[in-house]
Design a protein around this motif. Structure first.
Motif, PDB file in Angstrom:
ATOM      1  N   LYS A  76      -3.980  -0.380   4.087  1.00 41.69           N
ATOM      2  CA  LYS A  76      -3.512  -1.342   5.096  1.00 41.69           C
ATOM      3  C   LYS A  76      -4.675  -2.212   5.572  1.00 41.69           C
ATOM      4  N   PHE A  77      -5.823  -1.596   5.798  1.00 40.27           N
ATOM      5  CA  PHE A  77      -7.018  -2.336   6.210  1.00 40.27           C
ATOM      6  C   PHE A  77      -7.406  -3.366   5.154  1.00 40.27           C
ATOM      7  N   TYR A  78      -7.451  -2.947   3.881  1.00 39.57           N
ATOM      8  CA  TYR A  78      -7.781  -3.876   2.805  1.00 39.57           C
ATOM      9  C   TYR A  78      -6.809  -5.045   2.780  1.00 39.57           C
ATOM     10  N   CYS A  79      -5.532  -4.755   2.939  1.00 38.66           N
ATOM     11  CA  CYS A  79      -4.525  -5.820   2.957  1.00 38.66           C
ATOM     12  C   CYS A  79      -4.748  -6.754   4.145  1.00 38.66           C
ATOM     13  N   ASN A  80      -4.965  -6.192   5.317  1.00 39.13           N
ATOM     14  CA  ASN A  80      -5.177  -7.004   6.525  1.00 39.13           C
ATOM     15  C   ASN A  80      -6.449  -7.841   6.436  1.00 39.13           C
ATOM     16  N   GLN A  81      -7.443  -7.353   5.689  1.00 32.50           N
ATOM     17  CA  GLN A  81      -8.692  -8.093   5.507  1.00 32.50           C
ATOM     18  C   GLN A  81      -8.571  -9.157   4.420  1.00 32.50           C
ATOM     19  N   GLY A  82      -7.419  -9.210   3.769  1.00 38.44           N
ATOM     20  CA  GLY A  82      -7.217 -10.199   2.710  1.00 38.44           C
ATOM     21  C   GLY A  82      -7.820  -9.813   1.382  1.00 38.44           C
ATOM     22  N   LEU A  83      -8.161  -8.533   1.220  1.00 38.47           N
ATOM     23  CA  LEU A  83      -8.785  -8.070  -0.015  1.00 38.47           C
ATOM     24  C   LEU A  83      -7.784  -7.838  -1.142  1.00 38.47           C
ATOM     25  N   VAL A  84      -6.505  -7.759  -0.802  1.00 43.17           N
ATOM     26  CA  VAL A  84      -5.457  -7.644  -1.818  1.00 43.17           C
ATOM     27  C   VAL A  84      -4.659  -8.943  -1.732  1.00 43.17           C
ATOM     28  N   PRO A  85      -4.911  -9.864  -2.679  1.00 45.92           N
ATOM     29  CA  PRO A  85      -4.288 -11.181  -2.569  1.00 45.92           C
ATOM     30  C   PRO A  85      -2.794 -11.153  -2.889  1.00 45.92           C
ATOM     31  N   ASN A  86      -2.080 -12.054  -2.246  1.00 42.04           N
ATOM     32  CA  ASN A  86      -0.662 -12.298  -2.553  1.00 42.04           C
ATOM     33  C   ASN A  86       0.218 -11.049  -2.470  1.00 42.04           C
ATOM     34  N   VAL A  87      -0.002 -10.247  -1.461  1.00 42.00           N
ATOM     35  CA  VAL A  87       0.823  -9.052  -1.291  1.00 42.00           C
ATOM     36  C   VAL A  87       2.246  -9.491  -0.961  1.00 42.00           C
ATOM     37  N   LYS A  88       3.179  -8.928  -1.683  1.00 43.05           N
ATOM     38  CA  LYS A  88       4.587  -9.247  -1.467  1.00 43.05           C
ATOM     39  C   LYS A  88       5.187  -8.288  -0.446  1.00 43.05           C
ATOM     40  N   ARG A  89       6.303  -8.699   0.126  1.00 42.70           N
ATOM     41  CA  ARG A  89       6.989  -7.852   1.105  1.00 42.70           C
ATOM     42  C   ARG A  89       8.453  -7.762   0.732  1.00 42.70           C
ATOM     43  N   ASP A  90       9.050  -6.610   1.090  1.00 41.48           N
ATOM     44  CA  ASP A  90      10.478  -6.437   0.823  1.00 41.48           C
ATOM     45  C   ASP A  90      11.285  -7.047   1.971  1.00 41.48           C
ATOM     46  N   SER A  91      12.595  -6.846   1.940  1.00 49.62           N
ATOM     47  CA  SER A  91      13.480  -7.449   2.949  1.00 49.62           C
ATOM     48  C   SER A  91      13.206  -6.917   4.359  1.00 49.62           C
ATOM     49  N   ARG A  92      12.554  -5.748   4.452  1.00 50.78           N
ATOM     50  CA  ARG A  92      12.209  -5.186   5.761  1.00 50.78           C
ATOM     51  C   ARG A  92      10.759  -5.491   6.149  1.00 50.78           C
ATOM     52  N   GLN A  93      10.139  -6.395   5.390  1.00 51.50           N
ATOM     53  CA  GLN A  93       8.759  -6.834   5.627  1.00 51.50           C
ATOM     54  C   GLN A  93       7.717  -5.734   5.349  1.00 51.50           C
ATOM     55  N   ARG A  94       8.086  -4.752   4.547  1.00 53.69           N
ATOM     56  CA  ARG A  94       7.123  -3.728   4.131  1.00 53.69           C
ATOM     57  C   ARG A  94       6.407  -4.219   2.877  1.00 53.69           C
ATOM     58  N   ARG A  95       5.132  -3.914   2.796  1.00 57.13           N
ATOM     59  CA  ARG A  95       4.352  -4.342   1.633  1.00 57.13           C
ATOM     60  C   ARG A  95       4.883  -3.680   0.364  1.00 57.13           C
ATOM     61  N   ILE A  96       4.913  -4.482  -0.700  1.00 58.47           N
ATOM     62  CA  ILE A  96       5.318  -4.000  -2.019  1.00 58.47           C
ATOM     63  C   ILE A  96       4.233  -4.434  -3.010  1.00 58.47           C
ATOM     64  N   PHE A  97       3.823  -3.524  -3.857  1.00 58.09           N
ATOM     65  CA  PHE A  97       2.759  -3.792  -4.823  1.00 58.09           C
ATOM     66  C   PHE A  97       3.320  -3.709  -6.236  1.00 58.09           C
ATOM     67  N   ASP A  98       2.682  -4.442  -7.146  1.00 53.09           N
ATOM     68  CA  ASP A  98       3.058  -4.338  -8.552  1.00 53.09           C
ATOM     69  C   ASP A  98       1.859  -3.799  -9.332  1.00 53.09           C
ATOM     70  N   ASP A  99       2.008  -3.696 -10.649  1.00 50.99           N
ATOM     71  CA  ASP A  99       0.935  -3.125 -11.467  1.00 50.99           C
ATOM     72  C   ASP A  99      -0.351  -3.948 -11.382  1.00 50.99           C
ATOM     73  N   ASP A 100      -0.224  -5.269 -11.315  1.00 54.41           N
ATOM     74  CA  ASP A 100      -1.426  -6.108 -11.178  1.00 54.41           C
ATOM     75  C   ASP A 100      -2.147  -5.828  -9.863  1.00 54.41           C
ATOM     76  N   ASP A 101      -1.358  -5.641  -8.806  1.00 57.86           N
ATOM     77  CA  ASP A 101      -1.963  -5.305  -7.508  1.00 57.86           C
ATOM     78  C   ASP A 101      -2.729  -3.989  -7.608  1.00 57.86           C
ATOM     79  N   LEU A 102      -2.113  -2.996  -8.255  1.00 54.97           N
ATOM     80  CA  LEU A 102      -2.775  -1.695  -8.370  1.00 54.97           C
ATOM     81  C   LEU A 102      -4.052  -1.794  -9.194  1.00 54.97           C
ATOM     82  N   THR A 103      -4.028  -2.613 -10.237  1.00 54.18           N
ATOM     83  CA  THR A 103      -5.247  -2.819 -11.030  1.00 54.18           C
ATOM     84  C   THR A 103      -6.339  -3.409 -10.144  1.00 54.18           C
TER      85      THR A 103
END
Length: 139
Positions: free
Chosen positions: A20-47
């Motif tokens: 969550k900290f990395y995401c909030n710091q902008g270290l994980v670019p283009n994080v997507k969110r689901d319909s409930r605004q929860r972060r969702i990651f794909d394989d590229d994000d995990l890489t």
């Protein structure tokens, strides 16, 4: 494949708070969110997150991780600058390795010294209620 925060944490070994900290710091670019605004990651994000973990394990600070991310987003033209960052970090790690090796050597010398004391080969000198530092002869 899509991953929730929990699954992404399981896959990367990060704690929920760290990711969550990395995401909030902008270290994980283009994080997507689901319909409930929860972060969702794909394989590229995990890489990318695995790469962040590696950089962090290399003792790279958040500020430099951000610089590195920005350079990555600039494309191939920034490869020389990225290489400089990695070379600088490699030097830091090499110095750390030297320091750790010196610490291990010290511990090994002390263990040999204590072995010699226990075996009666030498007597331990006590000064001010502290054992003196002796360096036994190298064998």
């Amino acid at each position: 494949m899509r991953y929730t925060m929990k699954k992404a944490c399981e896959q990367t070994g990060l704690t929920y708070e760290t990711l969550k900290f990395y995401c909030n710091q902008g270290l994980v670019p283009n994080v997507k969110r689901d319909s409930r605004q929860r972060r969702i990651f794909d394989d590229d994000d995990l890489t990318w997150i695995h790469g962040l973990c590696c950089l962090r394990n290399c003792e790279m600070g958040i500020k430099d991780m951000k610089k590195y991310l920005i350079l990555c987003q600039e494309g191939n033209a920034s490869i020389p600058k990225r290489r400089e960052i990695l070379d600088r970090q490699k030097k830091v790690l090499q110095q750390r390795i030297q320091n750790l090796e010196a610490a291990v050597d010290y511990i090994e010398r002390k263990k040999r010294y204590y072995d010699d004391v226990e075996q009666g080969k030498i007597s331990e000198t006590v000064k001010w209620n502290k054992p003196a530092i002796h360096t036994p002869p190298q064998t």
